[in-house]
Design a protein around this motif. Structure first.
Motif, PDB file in Angstrom:
ATOM      1  N   LEU A  12     -19.709 112.756  -9.864  1.00 29.28           N
ATOM      2  CA  LEU A  12     -19.719 114.005 -10.609  1.00 29.28           C
ATOM      3  C   LEU A  12     -20.904 114.867 -10.190  1.00 29.28           C
ATOM      4  O   LEU A  12     -20.787 116.075 -10.000  1.00 29.28           O
ATOM      5  N   THR A  16     -20.916 118.664  -8.413  1.00 22.08           N
ATOM      6  CA  THR A  16     -21.565 119.815  -9.024  1.00 22.08           C
ATOM      7  C   THR A  16     -22.804 120.252  -8.264  1.00 22.08           C
ATOM      8  O   THR A  16     -23.581 121.052  -8.726  1.00 22.08           O
ATOM      9  N   GLN A 139      -9.037 120.174  -9.970  1.00 21.44           N
ATOM     10  CA  GLN A 139      -9.574 120.180  -8.606  1.00 21.44           C
ATOM     11  C   GLN A 139      -8.417 120.075  -7.610  1.00 21.44           C
ATOM     12  O   GLN A 139      -8.443 119.281  -6.680  1.00 21.44           O
ATOM     13  N   ASN A 208     -14.358 114.214 -14.473  1.00 20.80           N
ATOM     14  CA  ASN A 208     -13.945 115.253 -15.410  1.00 20.80           C
ATOM     15  C   ASN A 208     -15.104 116.148 -15.846  1.00 20.80           C
ATOM     16  O   ASN A 208     -16.219 115.676 -16.109  1.00 20.80           O
ATOM     17  N   ARG A 209     -14.801 117.427 -15.955  1.00 17.81           N
ATOM     18  CA  ARG A 209     -15.756 118.415 -16.438  1.00 17.81           C
ATOM     19  C   ARG A 209     -15.410 118.730 -17.888  1.00 17.81           C
ATOM     20  O   ARG A 209     -14.326 119.225 -18.188  1.00 17.81           O
ATOM     21  N   ILE A 215     -13.799 123.638 -16.833  1.00 22.14           N
ATOM     22  CA  ILE A 215     -13.472 122.346 -17.424  1.00 22.14           C
ATOM     23  C   ILE A 215     -12.165 121.828 -16.816  1.00 22.14           C
ATOM     24  O   ILE A 215     -11.331 122.600 -16.366  1.00 22.14           O
ATOM     25  N   THR A 216     -12.014 120.533 -16.813  1.00 20.51           N
ATOM     26  CA  THR A 216     -10.880 119.921 -16.115  1.00 20.51           C
ATOM     27  C   THR A 216      -9.550 120.429 -16.648  1.00 20.51           C
ATOM     28  O   THR A 216      -8.634 120.741 -15.880  1.00 20.51           O
ATOM     29  N   GLN A 288     -23.521 117.399 -20.004  1.00 21.60           N
ATOM     30  CA  GLN A 288     -22.790 118.510 -19.399  1.00 21.60           C
ATOM     31  C   GLN A 288     -22.945 119.790 -20.223  1.00 21.60           C
ATOM     32  O   GLN A 288     -23.036 120.889 -19.677  1.00 21.60           O
TER      33      GLN A 288
END
Length: 294
Positions: A12, A16, A139, A208-209, A215-216, A288
């Motif tokens: 992750l 980022t 993504q 995952n965001r 956000i995912t 996050q």
């Protein structure tokens, strides 16, 4: 389990923009571990492990045909098919393919095995577009996370069942890890006892965001919380999951012995595991959120 969380967290950071290895380098390192071969074996009753050393795939056999739950990376499909054959079963006897969630490390061989077996493909309703598109949610343009698309013949929701040869698997919506993440329950014989079995989808944060821009998927945080609430209502005798380290498969496998109690029967294991996942999720969300607010 801890190794998986650390690797996922590192991935992750790479995505980022943290200064470390690239996503490509990290993926290559993880895939090498995931693809390492291992011998197939009986877990309990008619449930067999046919995955790789680092990624789980389960074969449930019946006289009327078999069910295969999850595959591994695309290049490991031959390993899974060879493991099934080594146990004395035929690919052509697989009637149902079930996917717990639409990530490359659990979907890579679905299209090929579906073609080889003619099996019906079953997955959670909200993961259907991901499976048929072959991409990671949020993504979709990242080539490293793409997998061979597979047509979903039947999309399931909470409480739907798959039955064959006296075996019934019940679907449970456990979203968050993916929008259609689906766990499955069934029973297995253990001598004179009937054991409840949970094939848990997952609830790690992984790539995952959860906060900020990109956000995912919408509603992901609420979905995780729904899954953690659901987990408190479940008390399976046996926990099985997509990654072996999630339930100490190597340690349990080493304890298998004729006539001895089955080491995979560990009441309460899932609840302890889920409680820890919930804490890790809360930590991930807080980090996050704080990063997004800077």
């Amino acid at each position: 389990m801890r190794i998986l969380i650390v690797l996922a967290s590192t991935l992750l950071l790479a995505v980022t923009g943290a200064e470390a290895q690239t996503l490509k380098d990290l993926m290559a390192d993880m895939v090498k571990k995931w693809d390492a071969p291992t011998e197939p074996f009986k877990v309990i009753d008619n449930i067999y492990y046919v995955g790789t050393n680092g990624l789980a795939s389960y074969l449930i056999t019946t006289p009327q045909g078999h069910v295969l739950i999850d595959t591994a990376m695309p290049e490991a499909t031959g390993q899974i098919e060879a493991s099934i054959a080594k146990l004395g079963f035929k690919i052509s006897d697989i009637k149902y393919l079930i996917n717990t969630h639409a990530h490359i490390d659990h979907t890579g061989g679905l299209a090929e095995i579906k073609k080889d077996s003619g099996a019906q493909m079953i997955a959670g309703e909200k993961d259907k577009p991901l499976l048929e598109g072959g991409a990671y949610p949020g993504q979709e343009e990242e080539d490293l996370l793409k997998f061979p698309p597979v047509k979903v013949d039947r999309a399931v929701r909470e409480g739907d069942t798959v039955s064959i040869g006296g075996v019934t698997l019940t679907a449970h919506e456990t979203p968050g890890h993916t929008p259609g993440c689906t766990s499955w329950t069934t029973t297995a014989r253990d001598g004179d006892a009937a054991r409840s079995v949970l094939f848990f989808c997952s609830a790690t944060v992984s790539l995952n965001r959860l906060a900020g821009k990109g956000i995912t998927y919408p509603g992901i945080v609420d979905d995780y919380r729904k899954t953690f609430a659901w987990s408190k209502t479940q008390h399976p005798d046996i926990l099985l999951a997509p990654h072996p380290e999630m339930y100490d498969l190597p340690g349990k496998r080493a304890k298998i012995a004729d006539g001895a109690p089955n080491p995979f029967v560990v009441p309460g294991e899932f609840n302890s595991y889920a409680d820890n996942l919930e804490k890790l999720f809360a930590e991930g969300l807080a980090k996050q959120t704080a990063a997004a607010e800077k």
